[in-house]
Design an enzyme around this catalytic site. Structure first.
Site, PDB file in Angstrom:
ATOM      1  N   GLU A   1     -73.087 -37.032 -88.201  1.00 58.80           N
ATOM      2  CA  GLU A   1     -73.043 -36.548 -86.813  1.00 58.80           C
ATOM      3  C   GLU A   1     -72.420 -37.587 -85.869  1.00 58.80           C
ATOM      4  OE1 GLU A   1     -76.301 -34.215 -84.832  1.00 58.80           O
ATOM      5  OE2 GLU A   1     -76.136 -35.846 -83.388  1.00 58.80           O
TER       6      GLU A   1
ATOM      7  N   ARG B   1     -73.413 -28.254 -82.607  1.00 53.49           N
ATOM      8  CA  ARG B   1     -73.151 -29.703 -82.424  1.00 53.49           C
ATOM      9  C   ARG B   1     -71.640 -29.972 -82.489  1.00 53.49           C
ATOM     10  NH1 ARG B   1     -77.627 -28.547 -81.653  1.00 53.49           N
ATOM     11  NH2 ARG B   1     -79.529 -29.476 -82.484  1.00 53.49           N
TER      12      ARG B   1
ATOM     13  N   SER C   1     -80.104 -38.145 -85.073  1.00 53.83           N
ATOM     14  CA  SER C   1     -79.795 -37.573 -86.395  1.00 53.83           C
ATOM     15  C   SER C   1     -78.488 -38.152 -86.905  1.00 53.83           C
ATOM     16  CB  SER C   1     -79.637 -36.056 -86.302  1.00 53.83           C
ATOM     17  OG  SER C   1     -80.775 -35.492 -85.736  1.00 53.83           O
TER      18      SER C   1
HETATM   19  P1  FAD Z   1     -71.494 -41.964 -76.738  1.00 52.59           P
HETATM   20  O1  FAD Z   1     -72.319 -42.261 -77.922  1.00 52.59           O
HETATM   21  O2  FAD Z   1     -71.109 -43.094 -75.862  1.00 52.59           O
HETATM   22  O3  FAD Z   1     -70.183 -41.191 -77.199  1.00 52.59           O
HETATM   23  C1  FAD Z   1     -70.262 -40.168 -78.167  1.00 52.59           C
HETATM   24  C2  FAD Z   1     -68.864 -39.563 -78.346  1.00 52.59           C
HETATM   25  O4  FAD Z   1     -68.493 -38.867 -77.159  1.00 52.59           O
HETATM   26  C3  FAD Z   1     -67.784 -40.614 -78.564  1.00 52.59           C
HETATM   27  O5  FAD Z   1     -66.820 -40.083 -79.453  1.00 52.59           O
HETATM   28  C4  FAD Z   1     -67.166 -40.810 -77.189  1.00 52.59           C
HETATM   29  O6  FAD Z   1     -65.802 -41.195 -77.230  1.00 52.59           O
HETATM   30  C5  FAD Z   1     -67.293 -39.409 -76.602  1.00 52.59           C
HETATM   31  N1  FAD Z   1     -67.475 -39.423 -75.145  1.00 52.59           N
HETATM   32  C6  FAD Z   1     -68.527 -39.933 -74.460  1.00 52.59           C
HETATM   33  N2  FAD Z   1     -68.366 -39.730 -73.142  1.00 52.59           N
HETATM   34  C7  FAD Z   1     -67.170 -39.082 -72.994  1.00 52.59           C
HETATM   35  C8  FAD Z   1     -66.429 -38.632 -71.874  1.00 52.59           C
HETATM   36  N3  FAD Z   1     -66.878 -38.744 -70.611  1.00 52.59           N
HETATM   37  N4  FAD Z   1     -65.231 -38.031 -72.097  1.00 52.59           N
HETATM   38  C9  FAD Z   1     -64.749 -37.892 -73.359  1.00 52.59           C
HETATM   39  N5  FAD Z   1     -65.400 -38.319 -74.458  1.00 52.59           N
HETATM   40  C10 FAD Z   1     -66.600 -38.899 -74.275  1.00 52.59           C
HETATM   41  N6  FAD Z   1     -78.054 -35.229 -79.632  1.00 52.59           N
HETATM   42  C11 FAD Z   1     -78.359 -33.902 -79.546  1.00 52.59           C
HETATM   43  O7  FAD Z   1     -77.451 -33.068 -79.480  1.00 52.59           O
HETATM   44  N7  FAD Z   1     -79.653 -33.474 -79.523  1.00 52.59           N
HETATM   45  C12 FAD Z   1     -80.695 -34.330 -79.578  1.00 52.59           C
HETATM   46  O8  FAD Z   1     -81.842 -33.907 -79.539  1.00 52.59           O
HETATM   47  C13 FAD Z   1     -80.413 -35.735 -79.681  1.00 52.59           C
HETATM   48  N8  FAD Z   1     -81.418 -36.627 -79.778  1.00 52.59           N
HETATM   49  C14 FAD Z   1     -81.135 -37.952 -79.904  1.00 52.59           C
HETATM   50  C15 FAD Z   1     -82.195 -38.842 -80.019  1.00 52.59           C
HETATM   51  C16 FAD Z   1     -81.952 -40.204 -80.146  1.00 52.59           C
HETATM   52  C17 FAD Z   1     -83.116 -41.164 -80.256  1.00 52.59           C
HETATM   53  C18 FAD Z   1     -80.615 -40.680 -80.122  1.00 52.59           C
HETATM   54  C19 FAD Z   1     -80.336 -42.144 -80.203  1.00 52.59           C
HETATM   55  C20 FAD Z   1     -79.546 -39.797 -80.031  1.00 52.59           C
HETATM   56  C21 FAD Z   1     -79.803 -38.414 -79.925  1.00 52.59           C
HETATM   57  N9  FAD Z   1     -78.762 -37.471 -79.833  1.00 52.59           N
HETATM   58  C22 FAD Z   1     -79.051 -36.140 -79.704  1.00 52.59           C
HETATM   59  C23 FAD Z   1     -77.359 -37.912 -79.847  1.00 52.59           C
HETATM   60  C24 FAD Z   1     -76.834 -38.367 -78.446  1.00 52.59           C
HETATM   61  O9  FAD Z   1     -77.890 -38.572 -77.581  1.00 52.59           O
HETATM   62  C25 FAD Z   1     -75.899 -37.327 -77.836  1.00 52.59           C
HETATM   63  O10 FAD Z   1     -74.817 -37.062 -78.694  1.00 52.59           O
HETATM   64  C26 FAD Z   1     -75.333 -37.786 -76.488  1.00 52.59           C
HETATM   65  O11 FAD Z   1     -74.647 -36.718 -75.872  1.00 52.59           O
HETATM   66  C27 FAD Z   1     -74.424 -39.003 -76.594  1.00 52.59           C
HETATM   67  O12 FAD Z   1     -74.171 -39.490 -75.281  1.00 52.59           O
HETATM   68  P2  FAD Z   1     -73.537 -40.919 -75.026  1.00 52.59           P
HETATM   69  O13 FAD Z   1     -73.211 -41.008 -73.579  1.00 52.59           O
HETATM   70  O14 FAD Z   1     -74.426 -41.982 -75.558  1.00 52.59           O
HETATM   71  O15 FAD Z   1     -72.187 -40.818 -75.870  1.00 52.59           O
HETATM   72  P1  NAP Z   2     -87.673 -30.200 -86.757  1.00 54.73           P
HETATM   73  O1  NAP Z   2     -88.349 -29.544 -85.602  1.00 54.73           O
HETATM   74  O2  NAP Z   2     -88.462 -31.010 -87.728  1.00 54.73           O
HETATM   75  O3  NAP Z   2     -86.848 -29.101 -87.561  1.00 54.73           O
HETATM   76  C1  NAP Z   2     -86.045 -29.490 -88.684  1.00 54.73           C
HETATM   77  C2  NAP Z   2     -84.728 -28.763 -88.606  1.00 54.73           C
HETATM   78  O4  NAP Z   2     -84.941 -27.379 -88.741  1.00 54.73           O
HETATM   79  C3  NAP Z   2     -84.068 -29.009 -87.278  1.00 54.73           C
HETATM   80  O5  NAP Z   2     -82.941 -29.776 -87.492  1.00 54.73           O
HETATM   81  C4  NAP Z   2     -83.794 -27.640 -86.701  1.00 54.73           C
HETATM   82  O6  NAP Z   2     -82.443 -27.367 -86.474  1.00 54.73           O
HETATM   83  C5  NAP Z   2     -84.315 -26.649 -87.717  1.00 54.73           C
HETATM   84  N1  NAP Z   2     -85.287 -25.752 -87.034  1.00 54.73           N
HETATM   85  C6  NAP Z   2     -86.596 -25.969 -86.846  1.00 54.73           C
HETATM   86  N2  NAP Z   2     -87.173 -24.905 -86.243  1.00 54.73           N
HETATM   87  C7  NAP Z   2     -86.197 -24.022 -86.025  1.00 54.73           C
HETATM   88  C8  NAP Z   2     -86.161 -22.730 -85.448  1.00 54.73           C
HETATM   89  N3  NAP Z   2     -87.268 -22.137 -84.970  1.00 54.73           N
HETATM   90  N4  NAP Z   2     -84.973 -22.093 -85.381  1.00 54.73           N
HETATM   91  C9  NAP Z   2     -83.871 -22.664 -85.846  1.00 54.73           C
HETATM   92  N5  NAP Z   2     -83.835 -23.886 -86.421  1.00 54.73           N
HETATM   93  C10 NAP Z   2     -84.984 -24.561 -86.519  1.00 54.73           C
HETATM   94  O7  NAP Z   2     -86.488 -31.110 -86.195  1.00 54.73           O
HETATM   95  P2  NAP Z   2     -86.508 -32.562 -85.551  1.00 54.73           P
HETATM   96  O8  NAP Z   2     -85.663 -33.430 -86.351  1.00 54.73           O
HETATM   97  O9  NAP Z   2     -87.898 -32.985 -85.210  1.00 54.73           O
HETATM   98  O10 NAP Z   2     -85.723 -32.306 -84.188  1.00 54.73           O
HETATM   99  C11 NAP Z   2     -86.252 -31.452 -83.207  1.00 54.73           C
HETATM  100  C12 NAP Z   2     -85.119 -30.953 -82.334  1.00 54.73           C
HETATM  101  O11 NAP Z   2     -84.500 -32.065 -81.666  1.00 54.73           O
HETATM  102  C13 NAP Z   2     -84.008 -30.269 -83.125  1.00 54.73           C
HETATM  103  O12 NAP Z   2     -83.499 -29.227 -82.333  1.00 54.73           O
HETATM  104  C14 NAP Z   2     -82.990 -31.352 -83.313  1.00 54.73           C
HETATM  105  O13 NAP Z   2     -81.672 -30.839 -83.419  1.00 54.73           O
HETATM  106  C15 NAP Z   2     -83.149 -32.171 -82.043  1.00 54.73           C
HETATM  107  N6  NAP Z   2     -82.818 -33.590 -82.317  1.00 54.73           N
HETATM  108  C16 NAP Z   2     -81.507 -33.902 -82.453  1.00 54.73           C
HETATM  109  C17 NAP Z   2     -81.137 -35.219 -82.685  1.00 54.73           C
HETATM  110  C18 NAP Z   2     -79.676 -35.578 -82.779  1.00 54.73           C
HETATM  111  O14 NAP Z   2     -79.364 -36.745 -82.771  1.00 54.73           O
HETATM  112  N7  NAP Z   2     -78.778 -34.639 -82.868  1.00 54.73           N
HETATM  113  C19 NAP Z   2     -82.095 -36.211 -82.796  1.00 54.73           C
HETATM  114  C20 NAP Z   2     -83.418 -35.848 -82.678  1.00 54.73           C
HETATM  115  C21 NAP Z   2     -83.781 -34.524 -82.428  1.00 54.73           C
HETATM  116  P3  NAP Z   2     -81.699 -27.769 -85.107  1.00 54.73           P
HETATM  117  O15 NAP Z   2     -81.409 -29.222 -85.236  1.00 54.73           O
HETATM  118  O16 NAP Z   2     -80.462 -26.930 -85.179  1.00 54.73           O
HETATM  119  O17 NAP Z   2     -82.551 -27.435 -83.942  1.00 54.73           O
END
Ligand code: FAD
Ligand code: NAP
Length: 337
Positions: free
Chosen positions: A332, A164, A237
């Protein structure tokens, strides 16, 4: 290009925080980005880049220019056997791109279905879910340097992707605006079903495992577990999973035999959601700021919470996790201003 003054960002951030930008503009091309850089610099305004606002905490009005990146377009730029290089405008919606790729027989990002936000934001934190990270199919990106206005190319090693994380959150934070991303996809599917509930969901669906089925399985799991930001404001998250040393993890496992940790090289990735849940926060609420009742990692806005109130709640959670487990949780989402 229009620069709108006193622009409400309420519907532009997934938490739904009711704040304003002093100016706001939409960039539909690299030239628009360059024009916006001049606008901000002429007026000595700070500039905040925004995609779809799904990974932000807007803790107050933004005193400068908010620049939404809305550059569209998809183009296959190279094909070699089964491998296909696809160049995508930074303003395209990530989830729509995943569906478009599936429809066009281009595979590799199906596990990343339903992640909100733009393609241009995806490299910023090397988006990841269900065992796949952007890095695995990333070829290169184009970005405009905020200081010089010049367009530069970054390959995967220049992006320094991590968990991340990327160079754009570290050494090059706020230095570049991403305009284009090139992905390396495959017409020959390589399924990734080893993570969590994917296999059991596929069995329950009783279909042949292919990339469409994997995307559908991930979609079903995500819809069950995560709040839809269109219904309850959130940024996914709120805390990153901490990655700690084995010698730090072992004593914790002795004290808390159920602690959830996964090997990460020679370290251990601890599930931050488990830590928060153990401290009793899941489903709790302070005014309109709360911790989701199905996923303790997700902080939510039940209606009229402010960014500051959500950050106050986050601080309390961080303190209690640190007191109980000795682990410091990092946020995050990015906090502005
Ligand atoms: P923004 O929120 O608008 O920006 C985020 C950051 O990136 C800011 O600092 C902004 O300045 C910068 N930025 C945005 N666009 C650019 C650009 N073109 N150039 C330079 N900087 C830029 N993330 C995960 O990794 N995995 C997930 O599974 C995941 N699940 C999510 C689920 C939900 C319900 C929500 C709400 C969020 C989730 N996220 C997840 C987080 C989010 O979706 C990601 O981080 C996504 O990439 C953000 O995109 P955005 O366009 O909304 O960025
Ligand atoms: P989950 O499946 O309940 O698992 C809990 C945590 O354990 C996760 O954060 C995941 O890490 C880790 N994990 C589970 N199984 C794993 C495996 N086989 N190997 C390595 N790591 C494992 O998690 P959840 O919250 O429902 O999310 C599911 C997936 O969606 C995750 O990958 C999570 O990162 C992603 N997600 C991200 C966001 C965001 O905003 N960043 C929001 C929602 C969901 P990892 O997170 O490293 O996978």
């Amino acid at each position: 290009m229009q620069f709108e003054a006193e622009y409400s960002l309420k519907s532009d951030n997934s938490f739904g925080f009711d704040v304003k930008a002093r100016f706001r503009a939409r960039a539909e091309s690299q030239e628009d980005i360059q024009e916006a850089l001049v606008f901000a610099s002429d007026r000595s305004l700070p500039l905040m880049v925004m995609g779809e606002g799904s990974n932000l905490v807007l803790a107050g009005d933004y005193p400068g220019l908010v620049l939404n990146i809305a550059i569209g377009g998809k183009k296959i730029v190279k094909e070699e056997g089964e491998r296909v290089w696809l160049s995508v405008g930074a303003g395209e919606n990530w989830h729509d791109l995943v569906l478009w790729c599936l429809d066009n027989g281009l595979y590799g990002i199906e596990n990343l279905v339903l992640i909100p936000g733009t393609v241009g934001a995806a490299p910023i934190q090397n988006i990841g879910a269900y065992g796949v990270e952007l890095e695995s199919c990333f070829e290169q990106l184009q970005a405009v340097c905020r200081e010089t206005g010049k367009v530069e190319l970054f390959d995967s090693s220049a992006c320094a992707f991590g968990y991340r994380d990327s160079i754009f959150k570290g050494a090059l934070k706020d230095r570049y605006i991403i305009s284009q991303v090139t992905l390396r996809l495959n017409r020959n599917p390589q399924l990734n079903t080893g993570y969590g509930e994917i296999e059991s969901e596929l069995s329950a669906m009783d279909v042949l495992a292919d990339p469409h089925a994997v995307a559908e399985a991930v979609t079903r799991i995500r819809r069950r577990k995560l709040p839809d930001p269109n219904e309850i404001g959130n940024a996914g998250s709120f805390f990153k999973n901490p990655i700690i040393r084995q010698d730090e993890f072992e004593p914790l496992r002795q004290r808390f035999p159920d602690i959830v940790g996964y090997p990460d090289g020679d370290r251990v990735k601890v599930a931050a959601g488990w830590l928060v849940d153990q401290c009793g926060w899941k489903g709790t609420r302070q005014g309109d700021a709360g911790v989701h009742d199905r996923q303790a990692l997700v902080l939510v806005n039940y209606g009229n919470a402010t960014g500051e109130q959500v950050l106050e709640l986050a601080k309390k959670i961080q303190n209690s996790v640190e007191q109980t487990f000795g682990i410091k949780l990092d946020l995050e989402p990015r906090v502005y201003p």
